[in-house]
Scaffold this active site. Structure first.
Site, PDB file in Angstrom:
ATOM      1  N   CYS A 141       0.793  -1.237   0.000  1.00 14.43           N
ATOM      2  CA  CYS A 141       0.000   0.000   0.000  1.00 14.43           C
ATOM      3  C   CYS A 141       0.824   1.286   0.000  1.00 14.43           C
ATOM      4  CB  CYS A 141      -0.943  -0.010   1.206  1.00 14.43           C
ATOM      5  SG  CYS A 141      -2.116  -1.376   1.195  1.00 14.43           S
ATOM      6  N   ARG A 173      14.970   0.832   3.785  1.00 12.77           N
ATOM      7  CA  ARG A 173      14.979  -0.432   3.044  1.00 12.77           C
ATOM      8  C   ARG A 173      14.213  -1.497   3.829  1.00 12.77           C
ATOM      9  NH1 ARG A 173      20.083  -0.400   1.531  1.00 12.77           N
ATOM     10  NH2 ARG A 173      20.887  -2.040   2.906  1.00 12.77           N
ATOM     11  N   SER A 174      13.137  -1.075   4.475  1.00 11.54           N
ATOM     12  CA  SER A 174      12.299  -2.027   5.197  1.00 11.54           C
ATOM     13  C   SER A 174      11.640  -2.961   4.195  1.00 11.54           C
ATOM     14  CB  SER A 174      11.239  -1.295   6.017  1.00 11.54           C
ATOM     15  OG  SER A 174      10.297  -0.669   5.166  1.00 11.54           O
ATOM     16  N   ASP A 196      20.116   2.167   4.128  1.00 15.28           N
ATOM     17  CA  ASP A 196      19.642   1.979   5.491  1.00 15.28           C
ATOM     18  C   ASP A 196      20.868   1.877   6.389  1.00 15.28           C
ATOM     19  OD1 ASP A 196      20.631  -0.609   5.240  1.00 15.28           O
ATOM     20  OD2 ASP A 196      18.727  -1.601   5.663  1.00 15.28           O
TER      21      ASP A 196
END
Length: 294
Positions: A141, A173-174, A196
């Site tokens: 999303c 960079r999750s 990250d």
């Protein structure tokens, strides 16, 4: 210089989504699970329920104990009356959350965070199933919200490779936002420099590789800079680090840019929140049309 208000874009999207839900001629049932006693989290959950309900969905917000959440997800997966499942993370704030995210069946995974949809994105497979290539795959999303905002302001390009020739730097960079966004934008032609706490990685056509590009080099080359770093100790990005015609977008709860940035860039998007909820609804409709309408 343009300061983008995501609320206005979200209102436009919600109006279109409301029409789409009305045309389904069926009640779309969404279950939202919250297993937190955190007051702000519960307030956000209730606000989400209100937004979904206003658009025309049947949204059942269920408060559960975190140790019961696994069983509740399995139960909702098996319930034919449930068309979409939404989980308010974090729950355990560890790898257990990843397990719970992957436990949601892909046909009900509104957030598109399960391995089924992750694999689709990583391989640039844009079909929901191999049996019906006309049905489009889901995208997580928030990455989808970011792309939609950039497209709405005319900055995402057109064609099969709309970002060809562009360099994009992403600070985050999750597995649920930063990495899928990097993969998606690189699949659309961009050279993506992803940062990250573990250092930089470059994505080209969806494929990651090691790189020695540092922050200064990346920012100086980038046509777009996208940030999502919630830590207060992140060094805010300054105008002098950037190209004069850059597009900057922040999806963090903290502002990752100096205030002077607004007068320097071509366009600045200070937040993305309202559009994320709208894209969750878009994914819900797509799930219903792909897997539950017959």
């Amino acid at each position: 210089m343009l300061i983008v208000d995501p609320d206005q874009i979200a209102k436009k999207q919600l109006a279109m989504l409301k029409e789409s839900v009305a045309q389904l001629n069926s009640t779309v049932m969404v279950v939202g699970f919250i297993a937190s006693d955190d007051p702000p989290s519960f307030s956000y959950a209730k606000a989400t329920r209100k937004e979904f309900t206003n658009v025309g969905f049947n949204y059942d917000l269920r408060k559960v104990k975190r140790l019961n959440l696994e069983a509740e997800i399995i139960k909702a997966n098996a319930d034919e009356k449930v068309h979409g499942i939404f989980i308010y993370f974090p729950v355990f704030k560890n790898q257990e959350d990843t397990y719970l995210r992957n436990l949601v069946h892909y046909t009900k995974d509104i957030e598109a965070g399960s391995l089924y949809w992750t694999r689709k994105l990583n391989t640039n497979d844009r079909s929901a199933t191999s049996k019906d290539t006309d049905k489009k795959a889901l995208i997580p999303c928030t990455p989808l919200a970011i792309v939609k905002v950039l497209d709405e302001i005319g900055e995402y390009g057109t064609g099969t490779l709309p970002l060809l020739g562009k360099t994009v730097t992403i600070f985050n960079r999750s597995e649920v936002i930063g990495r899928p966004l990097a993969v998606m934008m690189s699949n659309d032609g961009a050279r993506v420099l992803s940062f990250d706490e573990n250092g930089p990685i470059e994505f080209t056509r969806g494929t990651p590789r090691e790189t020695n590009v540092d922050r200064a080099m990346a920012l100086g080359k980038s046509h777009m800079v996208i940030t999502g770093v919630p830590e207060l100790n992140f060094e805010r990005i300054k105008p002098q680090e950037l190209r004069a015609d850059v597009i900057c977008l922040n999806f963090s709860s903290e502002n990752n840019y100096c205030e002077a940035i607004e007068s320097h860039v071509r366009a600045f998007v200070p937040r993305i929140g309202p559009m994320t909820v709208a894209m969750c609804m878009r994914n819900t409709i797509r799930l219903f049309e792909n897997f539950h309408s017959e």
